[in-house]
Design a protein around this motif. Structure first.
Motif, PDB file in Angstrom:
ATOM      1  N   ARG A  52       1.722 -44.263 -54.161  1.00 35.26           N
ATOM      2  CA  ARG A  52       2.911 -44.569 -54.960  1.00 35.26           C
ATOM      3  C   ARG A  52       3.071 -43.569 -56.092  1.00 35.26           C
ATOM      4  N   LYS A  53       1.936 -43.087 -56.644  1.00 33.49           N
ATOM      5  CA  LYS A  53       2.004 -42.103 -57.725  1.00 33.49           C
ATOM      6  C   LYS A  53       2.643 -40.803 -57.243  1.00 33.49           C
ATOM      7  N   GLU A  54       2.300 -40.392 -56.009  1.00 34.65           N
ATOM      8  CA  GLU A  54       2.886 -39.165 -55.469  1.00 34.65           C
ATOM      9  C   GLU A  54       4.397 -39.314 -55.286  1.00 34.65           C
ATOM     10  N   VAL A  55       4.833 -40.480 -54.860  1.00 40.27           N
ATOM     11  CA  VAL A  55       6.271 -40.739 -54.727  1.00 40.27           C
ATOM     12  C   VAL A  55       6.935 -40.671 -56.096  1.00 40.27           C
ATOM     13  N   ALA A  56       6.291 -41.266 -57.095  1.00 40.23           N
ATOM     14  CA  ALA A  56       6.845 -41.262 -58.456  1.00 40.23           C
ATOM     15  C   ALA A  56       6.956 -39.843 -58.995  1.00 40.23           C
ATOM     16  N   ASP A  57       5.915 -39.030 -58.783  1.00 46.73           N
ATOM     17  CA  ASP A  57       5.930 -37.651 -59.282  1.00 46.73           C
ATOM     18  C   ASP A  57       7.048 -36.838 -58.618  1.00 46.73           C
ATOM     19  N   LEU A  58       7.212 -36.994 -57.314  1.00 48.34           N
ATOM     20  CA  LEU A  58       8.242 -36.228 -56.601  1.00 48.34           C
ATOM     21  C   LEU A  58       9.647 -36.661 -57.014  1.00 48.34           C
ATOM     22  N   ALA A  59       9.823 -37.953 -57.264  1.00 46.40           N
ATOM     23  CA  ALA A  59      11.143 -38.459 -57.648  1.00 46.40           C
ATOM     24  C   ALA A  59      11.425 -38.288 -59.132  1.00 46.40           C
ATOM     25  N   GLY A  60      10.366 -37.980 -59.914  1.00 47.05           N
ATOM     26  CA  GLY A  60      10.544 -37.821 -61.351  1.00 47.05           C
ATOM     27  C   GLY A  60      10.758 -39.133 -62.072  1.00 47.05           C
ATOM     28  N   SER A  79       8.746 -43.277 -62.989  1.00 45.30           N
ATOM     29  CA  SER A  79       7.449 -43.935 -63.169  1.00 45.30           C
ATOM     30  C   SER A  79       7.049 -44.690 -61.906  1.00 45.30           C
ATOM     31  N   GLU A  80       5.755 -45.015 -61.813  1.00 45.08           N
ATOM     32  CA  GLU A  80       5.283 -45.816 -60.678  1.00 45.08           C
ATOM     33  C   GLU A  80       5.936 -47.192 -60.677  1.00 45.08           C
ATOM     34  N   ALA A  81       6.163 -47.725 -61.868  1.00 46.86           N
ATOM     35  CA  ALA A  81       6.808 -49.039 -61.965  1.00 46.86           C
ATOM     36  C   ALA A  81       8.214 -48.992 -61.372  1.00 46.86           C
ATOM     37  N   THR A  82       8.916 -47.897 -61.599  1.00 44.96           N
ATOM     38  CA  THR A  82      10.268 -47.759 -61.040  1.00 44.96           C
ATOM     39  C   THR A  82      10.201 -47.682 -59.520  1.00 44.96           C
ATOM     40  N   VAL A  83       9.215 -46.936 -58.993  1.00 45.26           N
ATOM     41  CA  VAL A  83       9.029 -46.868 -57.546  1.00 45.26           C
ATOM     42  C   VAL A  83       8.806 -48.267 -56.982  1.00 45.26           C
ATOM     43  N   SER A  84       7.965 -49.041 -57.650  1.00 47.84           N
ATOM     44  CA  SER A  84       7.676 -50.397 -57.193  1.00 47.84           C
ATOM     45  C   SER A  84       8.933 -51.253 -57.195  1.00 47.84           C
ATOM     46  N   ARG A  85       9.745 -51.143 -58.258  1.00 48.57           N
ATOM     47  CA  ARG A  85      10.964 -51.955 -58.336  1.00 48.57           C
ATOM     48  C   ARG A  85      11.957 -51.574 -57.237  1.00 48.57           C
ATOM     49  N   VAL A  86      12.077 -50.271 -56.971  1.00 46.70           N
ATOM     50  CA  VAL A  86      13.005 -49.825 -55.932  1.00 46.70           C
ATOM     51  C   VAL A  86      12.558 -50.314 -54.557  1.00 46.70           C
ATOM     52  N   LEU A  87      11.299 -50.081 -54.234  1.00 43.94           N
ATOM     53  CA  LEU A  87      10.816 -50.422 -52.902  1.00 43.94           C
ATOM     54  C   LEU A  87      10.724 -51.926 -52.671  1.00 43.94           C
ATOM     55  N   ASN A  88      10.550 -52.667 -53.753  1.00 39.86           N
ATOM     56  CA  ASN A  88      10.500 -54.131 -53.631  1.00 39.86           C
ATOM     57  C   ASN A  88      11.856 -54.778 -53.859  1.00 39.86           C
ATOM     58  N   ASN A  89      12.860 -53.929 -54.184  1.00 45.11           N
ATOM     59  CA  ASN A  89      14.215 -54.426 -54.421  1.00 45.11           C
ATOM     60  C   ASN A  89      14.238 -55.475 -55.525  1.00 45.11           C
ATOM     61  N   VAL A  90      13.558 -55.147 -56.618  1.00 44.45           N
ATOM     62  CA  VAL A  90      13.453 -56.066 -57.754  1.00 44.45           C
ATOM     63  C   VAL A  90      14.198 -55.483 -58.946  1.00 44.45           C
ATOM     64  N   GLY A  91      15.126 -56.262 -59.502  1.00 38.83           N
ATOM     65  CA  GLY A  91      15.825 -55.861 -60.731  1.00 38.83           C
ATOM     66  C   GLY A  91      16.915 -54.832 -60.495  1.00 38.83           C
ATOM     67  N   PRO A  92      17.763 -54.632 -61.530  1.00 38.85           N
ATOM     68  CA  PRO A  92      18.831 -53.629 -61.433  1.00 38.85           C
ATOM     69  C   PRO A  92      18.279 -52.210 -61.514  1.00 38.85           C
ATOM     70  N   ILE A  93      18.707 -51.358 -60.595  1.00 37.52           N
ATOM     71  CA  ILE A  93      18.278 -49.961 -60.559  1.00 37.52           C
ATOM     72  C   ILE A  93      19.518 -49.095 -60.349  1.00 37.52           C
ATOM     73  N   LYS A  94      19.595 -47.989 -61.113  1.00 36.27           N
ATOM     74  CA  LYS A  94      20.714 -47.064 -60.913  1.00 36.27           C
ATOM     75  C   LYS A  94      20.679 -46.530 -59.491  1.00 36.27           C
ATOM     76  N   GLU A  95      21.867 -46.362 -58.910  1.00 40.96           N
ATOM     77  CA  GLU A  95      21.941 -45.917 -57.528  1.00 40.96           C
ATOM     78  C   GLU A  95      21.316 -44.538 -57.343  1.00 40.96           C
ATOM     79  N   GLU A  96      21.504 -43.641 -58.321  1.00 44.32           N
ATOM     80  CA  GLU A  96      20.924 -42.304 -58.233  1.00 44.32           C
ATOM     81  C   GLU A  96      19.400 -42.366 -58.230  1.00 44.32           C
ATOM     82  N   THR A  97      18.852 -43.242 -59.066  1.00 43.63           N
ATOM     83  CA  THR A  97      17.398 -43.412 -59.121  1.00 43.63           C
ATOM     84  C   THR A  97      16.880 -43.977 -57.803  1.00 43.63           C
TER      85      THR A  97
END
Length: 349
Positions: free
Chosen positions: A4-12, A14-32
């Motif tokens: 997950r850290k590697e995904v976070a680094d490539l996307a620029g 945080s790991e927490a944001t990666v977790s929220r996106v992949l788990n579909n938790v909370g509001p996330i900007k479409e670009e993010t």
């Protein structure tokens, strides 16, 4: 596999944001969201569906429900220790927790409350019987589509999943082994009929007799409770019909070992006067005197397979957003014959 850290680094992000996106938790900007998904796809990152579901409020525990039998050290018995070792191996590999729970044998048990209170996410049931109260409790899990497996016990209800051994074949092999050595009048020391494996072992014994056109004689059927003590006590009943017996097949090694002890104390040599075969291929089987012929049952493999199947179904359910369980999930593992001295003549051994 990428982290997950590697995904976070490539996307620029945080790991927490990666977790929220992949788990579909909370509001996330479409670009993010797009950046994270593209990075995950590029790195081949696969979300652990089970871990994801835990992040959404699950306990992370597999429950193992055992019968509470006073003064019986369940964890020292070969049967339970081997099954639990297999379960533990699979659960540890998956990074999950194991919660051991006790139920009163023969009584109803509220399995559903374990799920409602989030103590467990899935359940494995050991030592179950076909007594109506126990079967009702287990059927309630099936009717509620809870993820669970029963180990080494089968029911008529096709919605109850189980992993068990081929005890019909195993007992057939044991009886056939004795018949092949010229024995025709074979006693059978069985466990309680409330266990499906007791009924299966009896069926295997009877099948071997039918093949040789030998009528089933209920006077040669004896019952214990799978303990060494019950095997020892069964020696008295067996001695009363000793003149009718050529050999004895037992439904587990502990009863066979107890029986041999009782026969020895009565001056009946094994296998000289009465060959005996056990069942399970427990640790003690090779070290008793005489070494015990037996049937190997893959208890460790049964526990491991049941846990693996259960966690796979959890994973599928998490990915699908609901239960993926299907009726008729029955796994039957093979048994095999182990020949040692207790069932052989002096010439054969």
């Amino acid at each position: 596999m990428a982290s997950r850290k590697e995904v976070a680094d490539l996307a620029g992000v945080s790991e927490a944001t990666v977790s929220r996106v992949l788990n579909n938790v909370g509001p996330i900007k479409e670009e993010t969201r797009r950046k994270v998904l593209e990075a995950a796809d590029r790195l081949g990152y696969q979300l652990n569906a089970i871990a994801s579901s835990f992040a959404k409020g699950r306990s992370g525990n597999i429950g193992v429900v055992l019968p509470h039998v006073p003064k019986v050290r369940l964890f020292s018995t070969f049967y339970f220790s081997e099954i639990l070792s297999g379960i533990g191996e699979a659960v540890q590999e998956a990074g999950m927790g194991l919660l051991l729970l006790y139920r009163e044998p023969g009584a109803e048990f509220d399995y559903l409350s374990l799920f409602r209170t989030s103590r467990i996410d899935a359940c494995l049931v050991l030592g179950a019987t076909s007594l109506p109260e126990e079967e009702r409790s287990i059927s309630a899990m099936a009717d509620s589509d809870m993820p669970f497996y029963v180990i080494d016990q089968k029911y008529e209800n096709p919605r109850i999943p189980s992993v068990l051994a081929d005890h019909v074949q195993g007992s057939y092999l044991a009886a056939k082994h004795l018949l092949d050595r010229g024995h025709r009048s074979i006693g059978f020391l069985n466990g309680s009929p409330h266990y499906s494996n007791s009924r299966d072992r009896l069926e295997g014994y009877r099948r071997a007799l039918r093949e040789r056109s030998i009528p089933f004689d209920e006077r040669l059927l004896f019952e214990g409770n799978y303990s060494r003590k019950s095997g020892f006590e069964a020696a008295d009943a067996i001695l009363r019909v000793l003149d009718r017996l050529d050999a004895v097949a037992c439904s587990n090694d502990r009863m066979a070992i107890g029986l041999i002890q009782g026969l020895k104390e009565a001056g009946v040599p094994v296998p000289g006067r009465l060959p005996v075969i056990g069942y399970d291929d427990s640790d003690a089987a090779a070290f008793v005197d005489p070494p015990l012929s037996t049937v190997r049952v893959p208890f460790y493999e049964m526990g491991k397979l049941a846990a693996e199947r259960l966690m796979r179904e959890l994973s599928l359910a998490a990915k699908a957003g609901g239960s993926e369980a299907e009726a008729g999930r029955i796994e039957i593992l093979p048994t095999s014959l182990i020949i040692r001295q207790s069932s052989l003549t002096a010439k054969e051994s």
